[in-house]
Design an enzyme around this catalytic site. Structure first.
Site, PDB file in Angstrom:
ATOM      1  N   PHE A  41       2.757  -0.472  -3.726  1.00 41.45           N
ATOM      2  CA  PHE A  41       4.011  -0.487  -2.972  1.00 41.45           C
ATOM      3  C   PHE A  41       5.178  -0.465  -3.942  1.00 41.45           C
ATOM      4  O   PHE A  41       5.255  -1.286  -4.855  1.00 41.45           O
ATOM      5  CB  PHE A  41       4.109  -1.740  -2.100  1.00 41.45           C
ATOM      6  CG  PHE A  41       3.194  -1.729  -0.915  1.00 41.45           C
ATOM      7  CD1 PHE A  41       3.589  -1.154   0.287  1.00 41.45           C
ATOM      8  CD2 PHE A  41       1.934  -2.294  -0.997  1.00 41.45           C
ATOM      9  CE1 PHE A  41       2.737  -1.144   1.384  1.00 41.45           C
ATOM     10  CE2 PHE A  41       1.080  -2.288   0.089  1.00 41.45           C
ATOM     11  CZ  PHE A  41       1.478  -1.714   1.289  1.00 41.45           C
ATOM     12  N   PHE A  99       1.195   6.321   2.831  1.00 42.47           N
ATOM     13  CA  PHE A  99       0.774   5.968   4.187  1.00 42.47           C
ATOM     14  C   PHE A  99       1.894   5.323   5.003  1.00 42.47           C
ATOM     15  O   PHE A  99       1.772   5.190   6.219  1.00 42.47           O
ATOM     16  CB  PHE A  99      -0.461   5.058   4.175  1.00 42.47           C
ATOM     17  CG  PHE A  99      -0.270   3.767   3.414  1.00 42.47           C
ATOM     18  CD1 PHE A  99       0.347   2.676   3.997  1.00 42.47           C
ATOM     19  CD2 PHE A  99      -0.727   3.658   2.110  1.00 42.47           C
ATOM     20  CE1 PHE A  99       0.513   1.490   3.290  1.00 42.47           C
ATOM     21  CE2 PHE A  99      -0.558   2.468   1.400  1.00 42.47           C
ATOM     22  CZ  PHE A  99       0.063   1.382   1.994  1.00 42.47           C
ATOM     23  N   ASP A 100       2.996   4.918   4.364  1.00 43.38           N
ATOM     24  CA  ASP A 100       4.107   4.335   5.113  1.00 43.38           C
ATOM     25  C   ASP A 100       5.328   4.241   4.222  1.00 43.38           C
ATOM     26  O   ASP A 100       5.211   4.070   3.004  1.00 43.38           O
ATOM     27  CB  ASP A 100       3.728   2.934   5.629  1.00 43.38           C
ATOM     28  CG  ASP A 100       4.773   2.367   6.583  1.00 43.38           C
ATOM     29  OD1 ASP A 100       5.459   3.169   7.236  1.00 43.38           O
ATOM     30  OD2 ASP A 100       4.911   1.142   6.664  1.00 43.38           O
ATOM     31  N   TYR A 112      -5.735  -5.278   3.157  1.00 43.55           N
ATOM     32  CA  TYR A 112      -6.400  -5.146   4.464  1.00 43.55           C
ATOM     33  C   TYR A 112      -7.902  -5.349   4.392  1.00 43.55           C
ATOM     34  O   TYR A 112      -8.604  -5.175   5.394  1.00 43.55           O
ATOM     35  CB  TYR A 112      -6.058  -3.785   5.078  1.00 43.55           C
ATOM     36  CG  TYR A 112      -4.591  -3.648   5.350  1.00 43.55           C
ATOM     37  CD1 TYR A 112      -4.029  -4.168   6.501  1.00 43.55           C
ATOM     38  CD2 TYR A 112      -3.746  -3.043   4.426  1.00 43.55           C
ATOM     39  CE1 TYR A 112      -2.671  -4.069   6.739  1.00 43.55           C
ATOM     40  CE2 TYR A 112      -2.380  -2.944   4.646  1.00 43.55           C
ATOM     41  CZ  TYR A 112      -1.850  -3.460   5.808  1.00 43.55           C
ATOM     42  OH  TYR A 112      -0.498  -3.380   6.042  1.00 43.55           O
ATOM     43  N   TYR A 165      10.686   0.055   1.150  1.00 42.56           N
ATOM     44  CA  TYR A 165       9.405   0.181   0.451  1.00 42.56           C
ATOM     45  C   TYR A 165       8.771   1.541   0.745  1.00 42.56           C
ATOM     46  O   TYR A 165       9.082   2.214   1.739  1.00 42.56           O
ATOM     47  CB  TYR A 165       8.437  -0.915   0.892  1.00 42.56           C
ATOM     48  CG  TYR A 165       7.953  -0.763   2.315  1.00 42.56           C
ATOM     49  CD1 TYR A 165       6.790  -0.042   2.612  1.00 42.56           C
ATOM     50  CD2 TYR A 165       8.680  -1.307   3.371  1.00 42.56           C
ATOM     51  CE1 TYR A 165       6.373   0.117   3.925  1.00 42.56           C
ATOM     52  CE2 TYR A 165       8.259  -1.150   4.677  1.00 42.56           C
ATOM     53  CZ  TYR A 165       7.102  -0.440   4.961  1.00 42.56           C
ATOM     54  OH  TYR A 165       6.686  -0.266   6.259  1.00 42.56           O
ATOM     55  N   ILE A 206       0.975  -8.685   4.701  1.00 41.57           N
ATOM     56  CA  ILE A 206      -0.219  -8.967   3.900  1.00 41.57           C
ATOM     57  C   ILE A 206       0.098  -9.974   2.798  1.00 41.57           C
ATOM     58  O   ILE A 206       1.246 -10.108   2.366  1.00 41.57           O
ATOM     59  CB  ILE A 206      -0.815  -7.665   3.304  1.00 41.57           C
ATOM     60  CG1 ILE A 206       0.208  -6.959   2.410  1.00 41.57           C
ATOM     61  CG2 ILE A 206      -1.344  -6.742   4.398  1.00 41.57           C
ATOM     62  CD1 ILE A 206      -0.342  -5.768   1.664  1.00 41.57           C
TER      63      ILE A 206
END
Length: 583
Positions: A141, A78-79, A124, A68, A98
């Protein structure tokens, strides 16, 4: 970004309770590549980038593996597992990620790529995930579902979990009577070996280890390999540990099992032998040793060629046919072999080899029987190893011309008549039923053929009713006669035999109506007159029984009333004395 950013679960611990869980995309809204649609009603969106394989999707509890990339709506990353070069694994629906992930990924197929737009309520929330994810952030995502491993709670109590290590073949699962061949290895969490076997065979319903293993094996396909995690709280764990030698001193490579230890059992279902309960009461069991060809099976009247060996419970051979000479040939349902063997062969395919276990009522019964190689003792359960080499089916009705159907029905009627005269009423009944089946649907018959068919049907149904009376199946006898009377209300035989059935069913009023009507039509019929005389005797007998029954009831009631009157009188006499005593 830090390498240890392991995709944290949402910090809103009570989020599950505060919102509706999104539903999957409805089946009628299948996504096309490039199309985006909402999943459920909470704002979660999915855009299909690449279609996946097959039709299966992961379910709650499955361990999924994904790649992902996560970004904010402005495109800021961010990731990314792709940047780390290591796929991310987690258990679906367990709150490890999540909510948007749990709900979105369960809609994906293996190999599928999709972009999920996840509102903050499913990500979040108000707190965000500092420093990379701000509060109330909607996230995107880009996810690829690489694979998943199914994990199932076998006993539905959190005691035993099954994780598939290798997929099995086809779609069939073993049932209770099936004999399975498995390999297993049981270890503690630290890898200490408890027990192992390179091959053991058992019947599923017996469980071998314990009921827990029975439950597990029934969820497995042929060739499937699984890891069973047995928790200390499992209710079925105790019997499993007994089987695995719980508490015994360690010997060789095997060790004892400490209390409250979690066990890991690797179980592989190598193969199984299908077992069919032919009579649905386990009195004829057929275990398939070698699968046959195609899908066709012999029918009643089929000519079969077989090899067979018949054995007693102790292994003594009492018959052997078709091995050293020509194949053993016979016609099914002609009493050329025992009934149980006839029934088993009707459930076999060409080339099939089976072990058939037959209880006495379908074998040689309560009498000692001399066979070619040994005596079969009374009430013996027998075992046959049978190979069905070939067969020629008796022609089915749909394969016949209308005239052939009438001729075949006539032949079956004559066979039934011969069996009835020989006192073989059950077999005669089957012949009459087969005859009627040949000519039951007569829409394609000519008028003359319809007339011929009607005469045959009437005769066969009446003869079958006579069989049912002999077999004491009075309800079926009544139904067969009623069927005849619908077409011929003045049929004396149908009225007579239905009256006989009514008498035995103690429906004497209806029996009398049928007999009186039969005598109106044929006043001199001797059989009907005798039945009427018998009926009158039955009526007198039942009237006498009724009189005795009700007389007994009335006597008891009178006795009760007298006793109650006596008690009341006694109380009246005692009452003034009690009052005087009190005064």
């Amino acid at each position: 970004m830090d390498d240890d950013f392991e995709f944290p679960a949402t910090s809103n611990a009570n989020m599950d309770e505060e919102m509706d869980i999104p539903e999957d995309i409805p089946s009628g809204q299948i996504l096309k590549v490039g199309e985006e649609k909402e999943i459920g009603k909470t704002g979660l969106k999915k855009k299909l980038v690449k279609e996946g394989e097959g039709w299966e999707t992961p379910t709650t509890g499955d361990e999924v593996e994904v790649h992902y990339t996560g970004t904010l709506l402005d495109g800021t990353p961010f990731d990314s597992s792709r940047d780390r070069g290591i796929p991310f694994k987690f258990k679906l629906g367990q709150g490890q990620v999540i909510k948007g992930w749990d709900e979105g990924i369960k809609t994906m197929k293996k190999g599928e790529k999709a972009i999920f737009t996840i509102p903050s309520e499913l990500a979040y929330g108000e707190s965000g995930s500092p420093p990379t994810i701000p509060p109330n952030a909607t996230l995107q995502f880009d996810v690829e579902l690489l694979s998943w491993t199914s994990v199932r709670d076998i006993c539905k109590d959190g005691g035993i979990f099954k994780k598939i290590l290798a997929e099995g073949e086809k779609w069939e699962y073993p049932k209770n009577l099936v004999e399975v061949f498995v390999k297993y290895e049981a270890r503690l969490e630290d890898g200490t070996l408890i027990s192992k076997s390179d091959g053991v065979e058992f019947t599923v319903e017996d469980g071998y280890f314990c009921p827990a293993l029975e439950k597990a094996v029934k969820t497995m396909k042929k060739g499937e390999k699984v890891l069973l995690t047995v928790k200390p709280q499992c209710e079925l764990r105790s019997c499993l540990l007994i089987r695995l030698h719980m508490g015994r001193p360690a010997s060789g490579d095997e060790a004892a099992v400490p209390p409250n230890a979690t066990l890991h059992i690797t179980l592989e279902l190598i193969s199984w032998k299908a077992v069919s309960d032919i009579t649905k009461d386990k009195k004829i069991l057929k275990k398939t040793l070698k699968e046959g060809e195609g899908y066709e099976r012999p029918n009643d009247g089929a000519v079969v060629q077989v090899k067979l060996i018949g054995k007693l419970h102790d292994g003594a051979i009492f018959t052997k046919k078709g091995h050293d000479e020509e194949p053993f040939e016979f016609k099914i349902d002609e009493e050329q072999v025992i009934d149980g063997l006839d029934r088993a062969l009707k459930n076999m395919k060409k080339g099939e080899v089976a072990l058939v276990t037959i209880q006495p009522e379908y074998a040689f019964g309560p009498s000692e029987t001399q066979q070619e190689l040994a005596i079969v003792p009374a009430n013996s359960t027998v075992h046959y190893e049978v190979e069905l080499l070939s067969f020629v089916k008796e022609k089915e009705s749909w394969e016949m011309s209308t005239q052939e159907k009438i001729e075949a029905a006539g032949e079956k009627k004559e066979e039934g008549n011969a069996l009835f005269k020989a006192g073989r009423y059950e077999r005669a009944s089957k012949r009459y039923e087969t005859a009627v089946r040949f000519i039951e649907r007569d829409s394609s018959f000519s008028d003359e053929e319809k007339q011929q068919a009607m005469v045959l049907k009437t005769t066969c149904n009446l003869n079958n009713a006579a069989c049912k009376l002999k077999l004491k199946d009075y309800k079926q006898a009544e139904k067969l006669c009623t069927k005849v009377l619908k077409h011929d209300s003045r049929n004396v035989k149908a009225l007579y035999r239905r009256a006989q059935a009514y008498v035995q069913l103690v429906d004497l009023d209806l029996a009398e109506l049928d007999i009186k009507k039969a005598l109106e039509i044929d006043p001199n019929n001797r059989d009907v007159k005798l039945e009427y005389k018998y009926l009158k005797e039955k009526v007198r007998e039942y009237n006498k029984k009724d009189a005795q029954f009700y007389g007994s009831i009335f006597a008891k009631m009178n006795k009760y009333e007298q006793a109650r009157s006596s008690n009341a009188a006694a109380k009246q006499e005692a009452a003034p004395m009690a009052i005087d005593g009190k005064a």
